[in-house]
Design an enzyme around this catalytic site. Structure first.
Site, PDB file in Angstrom:
ATOM      1  N   GLY A 313       0.578  -1.282  -0.060  1.00 48.85           N
ATOM      2  CA  GLY A 313      -0.049  -0.042   0.101  1.00 48.85           C
ATOM      3  C   GLY A 313       0.886   1.272   0.043  1.00 48.85           C
ATOM      4  O   GLY A 313       0.394   2.207  -0.577  1.00 48.85           O
ATOM      5  N   CYS A 428       3.727   0.699  13.159  1.00 47.96           N
ATOM      6  CA  CYS A 428       2.334   0.763  13.623  1.00 47.96           C
ATOM      7  C   CYS A 428       2.252   0.364  15.053  1.00 47.96           C
ATOM      8  O   CYS A 428       1.440  -0.238  15.512  1.00 47.96           O
ATOM      9  CB  CYS A 428       1.662  -0.018  12.856  1.00 47.96           C
TER      10      CYS A 428
END
EC number: 2.1.1.176
Length: 480
Positions: A313, A428
């Protein structure tokens, strides 16, 4: 569950050795359900005179409870939720959309509500049930809490579910769940008195957040317990966020623009129903993750490396924004295939290499990169609401192991960065060991590294909110 360095991953209760805090008194023994007593009626081989009960119908709540318990049990045994979910779908191709949705909702919800069920079951059972049936009780208790209008139906269906494989435990399951109904006020009190049940996170996790973010930790925990938002990234080569929002509105889909390239849906949709997805107009990507390509700042003609790139992505976003020579590096061949699939759908071109980021001698051609996106493996603590098994599987000692791996990766990648080039470090995670402390240690090891500001700050720590997940960003420049 509380942290315990010696317990089995199947351990379904908080024992005294797992907590430094005194626990509220358990229910009196006379009011708890005796598992020992039930063992004389426990599961046993069926004879020809007593055939096994038929399995619940696949469109029943009993069946959904049973299958969700399979997933929850797999996670408690140390398994990856998404992998087991894909395996379960593969084994049951005949499932309807309703069945798939029910099983997913029950299993994800049970795991997201970390500690809520155990706070109750440890007081209502004199001894824990075998792992598969404990998992079934966890699923049933979670459903009863989130759907109080269905409590009596849930009791009945859970008894049917266990009866299909362990008829001798029907009485135990019935008694436990009816106690949950009858003693609702006590159940609420037990959950309020148990810190893990109250915050739906492991105790060590909450303690770290509280220490690092004294003013924000409660909001971050609350956001981490919520259902994740669905955000789309608009392919700038094919449309704009404003145009996509207008098209969605015409189709009856409420959405709004977030950031520079994002569209946030009011309500999540199945990917197959998202207009423009198949045509490469939009991709599913959290709003917090969309900062990576913008903050990397790649310019036309740059040689760019996206390390640990799957599913692609961020790499695709870089290619949507600038004509660069991009290499997407990924260790896992299966995940690397998804990079190629995403590039093809979006109409962008990049080179995909399958290898270990820590071993540049094996994959680097010696030509320096002007930009490196170091999206390193981490605890994934910032995306736990999307992957709720993380809260059950992570342990505090894991952070040191992740930090060591991250240090190996960025030290190796630094060798391939051009003088004057920049490396964007991304996780993350919401934990300092993987973020602030990691970058501080890196700068001490490399005297040719300097910090660059990101929108006026030396680093960006995004805690989970209603609009985005948790991410950490730091931008480093190699001195000329």
């Amino acid at each position: 569950m509380a942290q315990c360095t010696v317990r089995s991953s199947h351990c379904p209760t908080i024992c005294a050795s797992c907590s430094a805090d005194p626990q509220p008194a358990a229910a009196p023994a006379s009011l708890r359900v005796s598992v020992t007593a039930s063992r004389s009626r426990a599961p046993r081989a069926h004879t020809a005179h007593r055939p096994p009960p038929p399995p619940p119908p696949s469109d029943s709540l009993a069946y959904a409870l049973q299958q969700a318990a399979v997933l929850v049990d797999a996670v408690l045994a140390g398994g990856n939720l998404n992998e087991h979910w894909e395996a379960l779908l593969g084994a049951n191709p005949e499932w309807s959309d309703a069945t798939r949705g029910a099983v997913r909702d029950l299993s994800w919800g049970t795991l997201r509500d970390y500690g809520r069920g155990d706070a109750v079951l440890k007081r209502l059972l004199d001894k824990p049930l075998a792992a598969p049936y404990h998992a079934l009780l966890l699923v049933a208790v979670q459903r009863m809490e989130t759907r109080p209008d269905q409590v009596h139906t849930v009791v009945d269906q859970a008894v049917q579910a266990v009866g299909a494989t362990a008829p001798g435990l029907r009485g135990v399951v019935n008694a436990v769940l009816r106690n949950v109904v009858r003693r609702a006020d006590e159940v609420d009190a037990w959950r309020r008195q148990d810190e893990e049940a109250l915050h739906r996170h492991p105790r060590w996790w909450v303690e770290r957040l509280r220490k690092a973010w004294p003013a924000q930790w409660e909001a971050a925990v609350a956001a981490g317990n919520s259902h994740p938002p669905m955000c789309l990234r608009v392919n700038r080569r094919r449309s704009t966020p404003a145009a996509v929002v207008a098209e969605f509105a015409a189709a009856g889909i409420a959405a709004r623009v977030v950031g520079e390239d994002g569209v946030l849906l009011d309500r999540p949709l199945a990917v197959a129903r998202v207009p423009g997805f198949a045509e490469g107009v939009v991709s599913v990507q959290d709003a917090g993750a969309q900062h990576a390509a913008r903050w990397l700042g790649a310019q036309a003609g740059d040689r760019v490396l996206d390390a640990c790139a799957a599913p692609g992505g961020k790499a695709a976003h870089v290619l949507e924004l600038a004509d660069v020579e991009l290499t997407a590096l990924e260790l896992d061949p299966r995940r690397a295939r998804r990079i190629d699939e995403n590039f093809t759908r979006l109409g962008v071109t990049g080179r995909v290499v399958i290898d270990d980021a820590r071993q540049p001698a094996r994959w680097w051609d010696g030509r320096p990169f002007q930009r490196i996106l170091a999206d390193v493996p981490c605890s994934a603590s910032g995306v736990a609401r999307r992957n709720p098994d993380i809260k059950w599987l992570r342990r505090a000692p894991d952070l040191a192991r992740f930090a060591a791996l991250q240090a190996e990766i960025i030290d190796a990648l630094w060798q391939t960065l051009a003088r004057g080039g920049t490396m964007l470090y991304v996780t993350c995670s919401v934990f300092d060991e993987e973020n602030r402390a990691q970058i501080a240690a890196f700068c001490r090891r490399h005297d040719d590294a300097e910090r660059l500001l990101i929108e006026g700050r030396p680093e960006q720590q995004l805690l989970p909110t209603a609009d985005h997940d948790g991410f950490y960003y730091a931008l480093l420049r190699k001195r000329p």
